[in-house]
Write an enzyme that holds these catalytic residues in place. Sequence first.
Site, short mmCIF file in Angstrom:
data_model
loop_
_atom_site.label_atom_id
_atom_site.label_comp_id
_atom_site.label_asym_id
_atom_site.label_seq_id
_atom_site.Cartn_x
_atom_site.Cartn_y
_atom_site.Cartn_z
N TRP A 130 0.87 -1.19 0.00
CA TRP A 130 0.00 0.00 0.00
C TRP A 130 0.91 1.24 0.00
CZ3 TRP A 130 -2.04 2.76 4.79
CH2 TRP A 130 -3.07 3.66 4.45
N ASP A 210 -0.39 -5.81 9.37
CA ASP A 210 -1.41 -4.82 8.99
C ASP A 210 -2.68 -5.58 8.60
OD1 ASP A 210 -2.80 -2.63 8.27
OD2 ASP A 210 -1.52 -2.02 6.59
N LYS A 245 -13.36 -0.91 6.80
CA LYS A 245 -13.96 -1.69 5.71
C LYS A 245 -14.98 -2.68 6.25
CE LYS A 245 -10.09 -0.03 3.95
NZ LYS A 245 -9.66 0.78 2.87
C1 LMR Z 1 -6.96 1.97 -0.59
O1 LMR Z 1 -5.87 1.39 -0.61
O2 LMR Z 1 -7.57 2.30 -1.62
C2 LMR Z 1 -7.60 2.26 0.73
O3 LMR Z 1 -6.86 1.70 1.77
C3 LMR Z 1 -7.89 3.70 0.90
C4 LMR Z 1 -6.66 4.50 1.12
O4 LMR Z 1 -6.63 5.24 2.10
O5 LMR Z 1 -5.73 4.45 0.31
#
Ligand code: LMR
Length: 396
Positions: A130, A210, A245
């Site tokens: 992420w 996470d 979520k």
């Molecule tokens: C995502 O990866 O789209 C979500 O976790 C929202 C975000 O804050 O990026």
Amino acid sequence: MFEQIERVPGDAILGLIEAFNKDPNPQKVDLGVGVYRDAQGVTPIMRAVKKAEALLLKNETTKSYIGSHGDPRYAKVVLPLVLGAESPVLAADRASATQSPGGTGALRLAADFVKTNLPGKGIWVSDPTWPNHLGIFQAAGIELHKYPYVDADNRLDFDGMLSALKQIPHGDVVVLHACCHNPSGFDLSREQWQQVLETVRERDLLPLVDFAYQGFGDGLDEDAYGARLMAENLDEVLITSSCSKNFGIYRERTGCLIAIAKNHEQMQNVRSQLAIVARENYSNPPAHGGSIVYEILESAELAAVWRDELTEMRNRINGLRREFVDALAPYGLDGQFAHVAEQRGMFSYTGLKPEHVDRLRDEYGIYLVRSGRANVAGLASENLPYVAKAIAAVVK
Ligand code: LMR
């Protein structure tokens, strides 16, 4: 002074919300930011949440501060949700929960805690991960490293991951996605988790698990397998949990950092430090989301409604994965995209290249992250033929 400040590009994921909203294309499809959508494209408020909010409206008596660790009632329900009701870690009283503004807030708490209390420790994230992981850990001033996770053919690179973990300096922090890997959707099998555990133990690493998508992969307990394996077999583990979520309460910013220590005494020491980190960042977390979660999980009736709704959401996403591959079959692309049906959670690393993503956006009004990550929940039976046709046009 401000004349020297440069403009920077907006966040690659959140920026898609605005770009999508501005697009006049009536056929546009949003496969960008990770929020659940129903068949109508709506991110609904769950029925259990509405009922809990009605109870809060009626019964809540104060809006006073809840303290740096947040509401103890939230901790009481979220710890067994994450670690399991029968968890030996809970029985030994060696886990602490610090409520945070979402999973992101929990990650920042963890990062600041590591920076201040474990000086010199580096942090290792999967490649890819992420994107905000990079931002959060770098902002906290921690040295960031990557371990391989997805190979050039868009498959889970477990061998690459494991051999990289075996080289990590003793005592460093390793970020593991509990389930529904963001952005790839490739999860570890139970055997692979076991091998990760052994390596983490050998290298004396500190896992930071996470856990943002509990319930979106295979089930609430199934998705917790890796997190619980670490918690039950290691002396020290950090887990960042999010209710954004699985309770659909994104904007209420509801999460927590769970810190597990060798014994109750050490856990209390860590906990005392976390209170300071929270205090210096935002003092107290927002309360409303945690109160909703508490009301739901404390009531057998509401908890049952919530579990059913979550199951419905998970089944819808997993069904869409299959439908997506089937919709590509007439174009001879079902083999190329077969992995989408195997991946788990909201996201799929589709294998689409940035140039494909750009064409999908510009020519078809279909939005996904430039890495080729698609939010599967943005698909629907109605838009699948359109999306499949567009993908076929851009990849051929
Ligand atoms: C995502 O990866 O789209 C979500 O976790 C929202 C975000 O804050 O990026």
